[in-house]
Design an enzyme around this catalytic site. Sequence first.
Site, short mmCIF file in Angstrom:
data_model
loop_
_atom_site.label_atom_id
_atom_site.label_comp_id
_atom_site.label_asym_id
_atom_site.label_seq_id
_atom_site.Cartn_x
_atom_site.Cartn_y
_atom_site.Cartn_z
CB SER A 327 -6.13 -20.13 1.44
OG SER A 327 -6.74 -19.57 2.58
CG ASP A 351 -18.83 -18.43 6.85
OD1 ASP A 351 -18.53 -18.32 8.06
OD2 ASP A 351 -18.23 -17.82 5.94
CG ASP A 364 -14.67 -16.79 6.87
OD1 ASP A 364 -14.70 -18.01 6.67
OD2 ASP A 364 -14.52 -15.94 5.97
CG HIS A 370 -17.74 -16.51 2.57
ND1 HIS A 370 -16.88 -16.59 3.64
CD2 HIS A 370 -17.06 -15.85 1.58
CE1 HIS A 370 -15.71 -16.02 3.32
NE2 HIS A 370 -15.80 -15.57 2.08
CB CYS A 383 -15.40 -20.09 2.92
SG CYS A 383 -16.37 -20.17 4.43
#
Length: 629
Positions: A327, A351, A364, A370, A383
Amino acid sequence: MTEFRSPDQEVSRLRVRLVVAGVFMLLCLSLLAARFVYLQVMRFDYYHTRAEDNRIALVPVPPNRGAIVDRNGKVLARNFAAYTLDITPSQVEDLDETIDRLAEIVDISDYDRRRFKKFREESKFFESVPIRTKLTDEEVARFIARRYLFPGVDVQARLFREYPQGDLLGHVVGYMGRINNRDVDHIEARGETANYRGTEHIGKRGLEESYEAELHGKTGSEQVEVDAGGRKVRLLSRRTAVPGNSLILTVDAGLQAVAHQAFGERRGALVAIEPSTGGVLALVSSPSFDPNLFVDGISVADWKGLNESPDRPLLNRAIYSAYPPGSTFKPFMGLAGLSTGKRTPQQAIADPGFYVFGGHRFMDDKIGGHGMVDLHTSIVQSCNTYYYMLANDLGIDGIADFMRPFGFGQLTGIDLPGEADGVLPSPDWKRKRFKKPGQQKWYGGETISVGIGQGYNAYTPLQLATALSALVNDGVVFKPHVVKYVVDPQTGARREVEPKPIRQIPLKPAHLAAVRAAMVDVNKTGTGARAFAGAEYSAGGKTGTAQVYSLKGTKYKEGNVAERLRDHSWFIAFAPADKPRIALAVLVENGGFGSRSAAPIARQVIDYYLLGKRPAGQASEDEDAPADH
């Protein structure tokens, strides 16, 4: 009846004999005179030089190697003088017997014998080879008293390299090693054979290798008169050796020590850079190695321990090992979305906790998702779904084209040897990478994985730190460098290694500000908040977790996975947020969540650099840290 010879005949014969003998003697004397003229007149210069060579020896004088110090003057590499006991094999009839007799005078271990054999195999027959190094004064005195018993053996004063900081900067400084045949080939190819006469060691890794031309200096010479045994009688003339230049680094040894200690026994790497110059403030590869082990010829046991260790201490993870960035790739992806017009800061996506592409569900990290996610939230909460969708919109070529100017997947040009270029995936890269046509095709699902820093993505910690430096330096990419000044030890003159901007990435200030603001909130309310709680400064960051192997649809549970198959832990950070003085990338191999393993290391490093705070002890891992990807 006796026959009498005529007196006249006898006289005539005698005269003939005398003439013949005279002519013969005259011919011989003429030949001798001609030879004398040839040798003494015509070949005078040649034989005079040969005679002088038998009486006078030209001895090379190796230069004093340059020192290496950190930005604050702390010594990282220096020289010290010591005596060695040398044997010239060409002048010794029985080597084994000679060594056995020497062992009765000075201590010669089995290791000394093995090292001598190895060095002898690498040396020319007429060169001297040390059988013992670093003799004590008492050992020198004992041998000198009996030197006449050992033709071909003598005591020599030599310079040895010393690394006072031990394993703290092993991968940065490198080490010295004895010149081998491959080194000789390189020296000859550079046309520097004469400058290395009398030199037995050369830089092998790190700065010792990459700045060899600066550190070595210029070899001098002594013209000495020698006796019949080849020993020096008196000095006739001298050409002084020019010492090598010294290096002042951008590295802060204190900062390096804090980072080194923060890793403890864990494997990983850290690269900290000054964004405005590209100067490397710290470069850690854990575990490291002690370069002093190589100074006197590394023992078999030490070499085996380093070379066969599963932790691979000789591997410079900071610049050579490439890992999926996880990430930590998302801020750059977010910036790509803004710069290409695929996203705006306010645009939000729904999401549900997954993204469906090609019949496959990409999950996810948060069950149920989220909710509505914009750029800011996507970075703060990490996310995945936001970046699955963005990757599909950008396309793999769009991602590669945007990331390439940041230096992803290419050499940074740092002044250290052994850098790897990593992998910035693209259809073109895949066609070159694989041989079978079926493997060369790029699939859309691979683009989705690339969008969250997984898939074929593979970058070094140095590349990630360099890219982050550009992001916080308004798009200016600097070439990272470890050396700040090259210093002439005779005059004290400094030659600066000037910062080199490689390129200016055309980025809008508003887009940069949006991404940096989200990274600041990562450390306030997001996945880095626990590690940076109570910080006396504002810092931006991004956690990351990179998969080591494919889960194949199963849920990842750290406790059920072998330690070396667990996820890698990443954290990138910069501080202060308004005008960054430091940007860094931290990787902990198999460390799990970035917030738990890598982020606390970054906090300790930044605390020390900005506030001078040295941690009292190693930071503990927090099992309750929020998950991140």
